[in-house]
Design a protein around this motif. Structure first.
Motif, short mmCIF file in Angstrom:
data_model
loop_
_atom_site.label_atom_id
_atom_site.label_comp_id
_atom_site.label_asym_id
_atom_site.label_seq_id
_atom_site.Cartn_x
_atom_site.Cartn_y
_atom_site.Cartn_z
N ILE A 208 0.73 -1.29 0.14
CA ILE A 208 -0.07 0.05 -0.04
C ILE A 208 0.96 1.20 -0.10
N HIS A 209 0.68 2.03 -0.93
CA HIS A 209 1.45 3.25 -0.90
C HIS A 209 1.44 4.39 -0.03
N TYR A 210 2.35 4.84 0.28
CA TYR A 210 2.25 5.92 1.49
C TYR A 210 1.29 7.12 1.30
N ASP A 211 1.08 7.34 0.08
CA ASP A 211 -0.10 8.53 -0.28
C ASP A 211 -1.48 7.87 0.05
N ASP A 212 -1.51 6.74 -0.07
CA ASP A 212 -3.07 6.26 -0.01
C ASP A 212 -3.12 5.81 1.56
N ILE A 213 -2.08 5.50 2.42
CA ILE A 213 -1.99 5.29 3.86
C ILE A 213 -2.41 6.85 4.37
N ALA A 214 -1.71 7.83 3.68
CA ALA A 214 -2.07 9.17 4.30
C ALA A 214 -3.58 9.37 4.15
N ARG A 215 -4.02 9.34 3.04
CA ARG A 215 -5.37 9.53 2.59
C ARG A 215 -6.53 8.66 3.43
N ALA A 216 -5.94 7.63 3.84
CA ALA A 216 -6.75 6.75 4.74
C ALA A 216 -7.20 7.32 6.08
N CYS A 217 -5.77 7.99 6.71
CA CYS A 217 -5.69 8.62 7.75
C CYS A 217 -6.58 9.87 7.97
N LEU A 218 -6.48 10.73 6.86
CA LEU A 218 -7.13 12.06 6.68
C LEU A 218 -8.55 11.54 6.73
N ALA A 219 -9.17 10.48 6.24
CA ALA A 219 -10.41 10.15 6.19
C ALA A 219 -11.10 9.77 7.35
N THR A 220 -10.17 9.38 8.37
CA THR A 220 -10.70 9.24 9.67
C THR A 220 -10.98 10.40 10.29
N ALA A 221 -10.08 11.54 10.01
CA ALA A 221 -10.42 12.77 10.61
C ALA A 221 -11.76 13.22 10.41
N ALA A 222 -12.31 12.79 9.06
CA ALA A 222 -13.79 13.27 8.49
C ALA A 222 -14.82 12.66 9.27
N LEU A 223 -14.51 11.77 10.19
CA LEU A 223 -15.63 10.76 10.70
C LEU A 223 -16.10 11.64 12.02
N PRO A 224 -17.25 11.45 12.61
CA PRO A 224 -18.07 12.12 13.89
C PRO A 224 -16.82 11.77 14.73
N PRO A 225 -16.53 12.90 15.57
CA PRO A 225 -15.62 12.73 16.93
C PRO A 225 -16.39 12.34 17.92
N HIS A 226 -16.98 11.22 17.88
CA HIS A 226 -17.63 10.50 19.25
C HIS A 226 -17.95 9.22 18.87
N GLY A 227 -18.20 8.51 19.84
CA GLY A 227 -18.68 7.01 19.51
C GLY A 227 -17.26 6.18 19.82
N PRO A 228 -17.77 4.76 19.97
CA PRO A 228 -16.66 3.75 20.32
C PRO A 228 -15.36 3.77 19.24
N ALA A 229 -14.65 3.19 19.76
CA ALA A 229 -13.33 3.19 18.96
C ALA A 229 -13.46 2.23 17.63
N ARG A 230 -12.95 2.76 16.55
CA ARG A 230 -13.28 2.01 15.08
C ARG A 230 -11.77 1.84 14.48
#
Length: 318
Positions: A208-230
């Motif tokens: 998996i390319h680093y750019d795609d890893i970075a995109r996945a991480c940034l996508a998690t920041a767009a999730l609602p900041p509440h709820g159980p661990a995912r």
């Protein structure tokens, strides 16, 4: 959005920092005092802070200064320690990081999303594609430590009411990869007319390319900041062996890269199966953009730049 990436000088942490900077975020990174900033040198807008992730007060000081909306923890030494002293130090670093970052975030009222960089090595033996709900049965020391980290950080995040998103990274590669890793070794060989030894039985990986890893991480920041661990996998969902990777790069660079003599060191990675990519129903808007061939071509394009050559041909080991 204001991001703080702890361990932002490492291969994955810096990739996240560079990607977040390119998308217009205000990016801060926490680095050990004296740590190399080579991977961030071409990005002057990224602000660096001396931060010891093993020390609660140091992390708290940086959190108080930055006041991030998004916090990323990407700090853990590379490698597979084999000696007792090395293993003790590795385990202590993990525990100190978890027991510093989570308490510091709680004490300073952090209310955003915490993205923790996990590892596919936590899965271990399975014989089937790695789903995030699969049991953790690591078969290497590093995998066991990362599995323990995953459980511990989830517990502490729950106690602190912090929204945790763990991203389990499969075999990352790309610009600024650690110089002793496989793709970086191939790129260096291509620049110097060298050769890389391959094991008689080529190891399979989910690349998996680093750019795609970075995109996945940034996508998690767009999730609602509440709820159980995912938990989400950053993976391609397919396997390719090391000989296939080397042959692909040979085609890209137009020269031989595979040595005649075999590589005889034992594989430290353990059992490998492809990862299961996040399903859209999980709410994560992400899938890899790079095929393996495209990612390797991108890595070679970077390697031929001045900064790529300087990094790969440096004597440094970071």
């Amino acid at each position: 959005m204001r991001a703080l990436i702890l361990g932002g000088g490492g291969a994955i942490g810096s990739a996240i920092a560079r990607h977040a900077d390119a998308t217009g975020l205000e990016v801060h990174v926490g680095l050990r005092r004296g740590a190399s900033r080579a991977r961030l040198a071409l990005h002057p807008a990224i602000r660096c802070h001396d931060t010891d992730v093993r020390d609660t007060a140091s992390v708290g000081h940086t959190l108080a200064m930055v006041r991030p909306d998004w916090l990323v923890m990407a700090a853990l030494p590379a490698g597979h320690p084999a000696q007792e002293a090395q293993r003790r130090a590795f385990l202590h670093d993990m525990c100190d990081g978890v027991l510093s970052v989570l308490p510091a975030a709680r004490m300073h009222g952090f209310e955003g999303t915490l993205t923790w960089i996990g590892s596919a090595m936590t899965y271990g033996v399975g014989g089937a594609p790695r789903h995030t709900q699969a049991p953790l049965r690591p078969q290497t020391f590093r995998g066991a430590v990362k599995a323990a980290e995953s459980l511990l950080v989830a517990q502490l995040a729950s106690e602190a009411g912090i929204a945790l998103r763990e991203v389990r990274v499969f075999t990352g590669y790309g610009p600024y990869e650690q110089r002793d890793r496989f793709v970086a070794s191939l790129l260096r060989a291509a620049l110097t007319d060298g050769r890389v030894r391959l094991a008689p039985q080529p190891a399979r990986r989910d690349w998996i390319h680093y750019d795609d890893i970075a995109r996945a991480c940034l996508a998690t920041a767009a999730l609602p900041p509440h709820g159980p661990a995912r938990i989400f996998n950053a993976c391609s969902g397919t396997l390719a062996d090391t000989r296939t990777v080397a042959t692909m790069l040979e085609d890209i660079v137009g020269r031989s890269l595979i040595a005649d003599a075999p590589y005889e060191v034992a594989d430290a990675y353990g059992d490998v199966e492809p990862g299961v990519r996040p399903d859209p129903s999980e709410g994560l808007d992400w899938s890899p953009r790079h095929t393996l061939a495209e990612g390797l071509a991108h890595a070679w394009e970077w390697a031929t730049t001045r900064e790529g050559r300087d990094y790969l041909l440096s004597d440094a080991t970071a």
